[in-house]
Design a protein around this motif. Sequence first.
Motif, PDB file in Angstrom:
ATOM      1  N   ILE A 114      90.592  98.294 144.803  1.00 16.19           N
ATOM      2  CA  ILE A 114      90.027  98.218 146.139  1.00 16.19           C
ATOM      3  C   ILE A 114      88.628  97.617 146.142  1.00 16.19           C
ATOM      4  CG2 ILE A 114      88.851 100.447 146.297  1.00 16.19           C
ATOM      5  CD1 ILE A 114      90.342 100.740 149.064  1.00 16.19           C
ATOM      6  N   GLU A 115      87.960  97.571 144.989  1.00 20.83           N
ATOM      7  CA  GLU A 115      86.649  96.931 144.893  1.00 20.83           C
ATOM      8  C   GLU A 115      86.783  95.413 144.915  1.00 20.83           C
ATOM      9  OE1 GLU A 115      83.862  99.908 142.395  1.00 20.83           O
ATOM     10  OE2 GLU A 115      85.547  99.099 141.277  1.00 20.83           O
ATOM     11  N   GLY A 116      87.894  94.909 144.392  1.00 16.37           N
ATOM     12  CA  GLY A 116      88.244  93.505 144.540  1.00 16.37           C
ATOM     13  C   GLY A 116      87.218  92.521 144.010  1.00 16.37           C
ATOM     14  N   LEU A 117      87.166  91.361 144.651  1.00 15.99           N
ATOM     15  CA  LEU A 117      86.247  90.265 144.302  1.00 15.99           C
ATOM     16  C   LEU A 117      85.118  90.225 145.324  1.00 15.99           C
ATOM     17  CD1 LEU A 117      85.539  87.561 142.772  1.00 15.99           C
ATOM     18  CD2 LEU A 117      86.998  86.430 144.461  1.00 15.99           C
ATOM     19  N   THR A 118      83.891  90.291 144.830  1.00 13.22           N
ATOM     20  CA  THR A 118      82.729  90.294 145.715  1.00 13.22           C
ATOM     21  C   THR A 118      81.896  89.039 145.481  1.00 13.22           C
ATOM     22  OG1 THR A 118      82.634  92.710 145.729  1.00 13.22           O
ATOM     23  CG2 THR A 118      80.651  91.544 146.413  1.00 13.22           C
ATOM     24  N   ILE A 119      81.535  88.356 146.565  1.00 11.04           N
ATOM     25  CA  ILE A 119      80.677  87.176 146.504  1.00 11.04           C
ATOM     26  C   ILE A 119      79.353  87.528 147.156  1.00 11.04           C
ATOM     27  CG2 ILE A 119      80.379  84.788 147.270  1.00 11.04           C
ATOM     28  CD1 ILE A 119      83.442  84.526 147.192  1.00 11.04           C
ATOM     29  N   ARG A 120      78.274  87.343 146.401  1.00  7.92           N
ATOM     30  CA  ARG A 120      76.939  87.689 146.870  1.00  7.92           C
ATOM     31  C   ARG A 120      76.052  86.449 146.931  1.00  7.92           C
ATOM     32  NH1 ARG A 120      78.368  92.138 143.700  1.00  7.92           N
ATOM     33  NH2 ARG A 120      78.048  94.161 144.710  1.00  7.92           N
ATOM     34  N   ASP A 121      75.178  86.449 147.918  1.00 12.76           N
ATOM     35  CA  ASP A 121      74.162  85.407 148.062  1.00 12.76           C
ATOM     36  C   ASP A 121      72.811  86.104 148.112  1.00 12.76           C
ATOM     37  OD1 ASP A 121      72.572  83.262 148.600  1.00 12.76           O
ATOM     38  OD2 ASP A 121      73.734  82.527 150.304  1.00 12.76           O
ATOM     39  N   GLU A 122      72.023  85.907 147.041  1.00 15.75           N
ATOM     40  CA  GLU A 122      70.734  86.583 146.912  1.00 15.75           C
ATOM     41  C   GLU A 122      70.901  88.099 147.065  1.00 15.75           C
ATOM     42  OE1 GLU A 122      68.050  84.822 149.650  1.00 15.75           O
ATOM     43  OE2 GLU A 122      67.923  82.920 148.564  1.00 15.75           O
ATOM     44  N   ASN A 123      71.876  88.624 146.336  1.00 18.19           N
ATOM     45  CA  ASN A 123      72.176  90.054 146.271  1.00 18.19           C
ATOM     46  C   ASN A 123      72.704  90.643 147.580  1.00 18.19           C
ATOM     47  OD1 ASN A 123      71.468  90.340 143.540  1.00 18.19           O
ATOM     48  ND2 ASN A 123      69.290  90.553 144.076  1.00 18.19           N
ATOM     49  N   GLU A 124      72.950  89.802 148.569  1.00 21.98           N
ATOM     50  CA  GLU A 124      73.563  90.263 149.810  1.00 21.98           C
ATOM     51  C   GLU A 124      75.052  89.945 149.776  1.00 21.98           C
ATOM     52  OE1 GLU A 124      73.412  89.441 154.642  1.00 21.98           O
ATOM     53  OE2 GLU A 124      71.909  88.550 153.310  1.00 21.98           O
ATOM     54  N   VAL A 125      75.882  90.956 150.036  1.00 23.39           N
ATOM     55  CA  VAL A 125      77.332  90.759 150.007  1.00 23.39           C
ATOM     56  C   VAL A 125      77.758  89.884 151.176  1.00 23.39           C
ATOM     57  CG1 VAL A 125      79.582  91.885 150.153  1.00 23.39           C
ATOM     58  CG2 VAL A 125      77.730  92.949 148.839  1.00 23.39           C
ATOM     59  N   LYS A 126      78.365  88.738 150.855  1.00 16.61           N
ATOM     60  CA  LYS A 126      78.845  87.815 151.875  1.00 16.61           C
ATOM     61  C   LYS A 126      80.345  87.984 152.130  1.00 16.61           C
ATOM     62  CE  LYS A 126      74.997  85.648 152.745  1.00 16.61           C
ATOM     63  NZ  LYS A 126      74.367  85.741 154.092  1.00 16.61           N
ATOM     64  N   GLU A 127      81.100  88.141 151.053  1.00 15.83           N
ATOM     65  CA  GLU A 127      82.554  88.280 151.183  1.00 15.83           C
ATOM     66  C   GLU A 127      83.058  89.296 150.156  1.00 15.83           C
ATOM     67  OE1 GLU A 127      84.188  86.833 153.525  1.00 15.83           O
ATOM     68  OE2 GLU A 127      82.799  85.266 154.183  1.00 15.83           O
ATOM     69  N   ASN A 128      84.132  89.954 150.510  1.00 19.17           N
ATOM     70  CA  ASN A 128      84.820  90.838 149.571  1.00 19.17           C
ATOM     71  C   ASN A 128      86.304  90.783 149.864  1.00 19.17           C
ATOM     72  OD1 ASN A 128      86.022  93.874 149.164  1.00 19.17           O
ATOM     73  ND2 ASN A 128      84.654  93.289 147.499  1.00 19.17           N
ATOM     74  N   TYR A 129      87.103  90.521 148.825  1.00 23.56           N
ATOM     75  CA  TYR A 129      88.546  90.405 148.989  1.00 23.56           C
ATOM     76  C   TYR A 129      89.224  91.335 147.986  1.00 23.56           C
ATOM     77  CZ  TYR A 129      87.077  86.110 151.311  1.00 23.56           C
ATOM     78  OH  TYR A 129      86.461  85.205 152.129  1.00 23.56           O
TER      79      TYR A 129
END
Length: 380
Positions: free
Chosen positions: A310-325
């Motif tokens: 459920i934690e999946g794939l997380t994409i961060r921009d400058e430590n801010e979560v942008k996407e999570n799948y």
Amino acid sequence: MPKYPQLAGLQTLGSIKTKRHTEQLTMKNANKIILILTIILIPQTILANAGTALMWMPIFQLMFGNLLIGLIEGFAVSMIFKTKWLRSILIMIGGNYVSWLIGNGLILVFQEFIIDSVFQLKGVFIAWIASLFILYILTVIIELPFYNWIFCKGDKSWKRSWRLSLILNVITYTAMILIYLNVSKYNFFSDLKINQSLLDKDYRFELYLKQGRNIYKGKISNDFKQELVYKIPENYEYLHPLLIEDSKDSTIDLYLVNYNNDTLLLEDSFIETKEKVFYPSLYEKYNWVKSDFRDTTNRDWKASTGGWAIEGLTIRDENEVKENYAFEVPWMFWGIGQVSIINQNELICEIYGRIIMMNKDTKEIAYITKADNYIIRKIE
């Protein structure tokens, strides 16, 4: 479900004392069966699926859910058709446990064997939705004899029992699915579009794949072709490909590693760090490899995965979560691991034994091949 002589003879007993004694014996037998099921199934569930709310749901359903559903269904039948309430409730509790065991077992076989064997990425989400409907039909069919068992006065009405099973299971099954979905996540397939044309470009990358006891390699493309490069000897068990930095020079070697005792060097100087703008981060604890092939001056976003599905794939921009799948739904816990960023908008990762390409900007994914795990390097 075992047949109880006490239940079968409940209608013909002449004295209130005998009836009461019979009910007590029946309840004791039912409690014994529930206790045995709990003892057998809970340790297996905990060992296999410990960690997330969805993983704990089958345990709560086993311990409390089936009792509550059986209580509601049995009491509803008793109120509508004026049957004996205790007998109706006990029969429906038993019916729910039987349908839970058989239904969940069959659906696991369906998903593990059919979905994993037949589907790549396309069709997985639809197949899972279809499995929910199939489980409902299985529940209706399995519980049908139990509804009919309640009406054991000689006029066993299968038609009436069929309607009851259909209607009552719509209510209870819908409620359970909504509870399950409340702790699920499936946006990996609902928010990302499958587009195999992503692989039509000339990717200058090579994958090393572990499939069983074999190591293959192949160039990333829409028509992925792999060749056998190494066969793990029979005397070596549980070896995984891993990149390890060579302390003697500026290279990273490719090893087959078993953290207990076995380590085999598959290829030295696998990556020449002097000549490539490539600085891998190695996570030996989890046997994952995260690689970034972008220029070191242009790495404005990061990608990572979690230990649970459920934690999946997380994409961060400058430590801010942008996407999570992620994709963790009833009976399917598809974890994502081994992320490699190959350019400014694309990455490669593994989800449940499938190596995929993802474009984070267009929100598209493409299936490459199946593998236990992989290592990637750039081809000059």
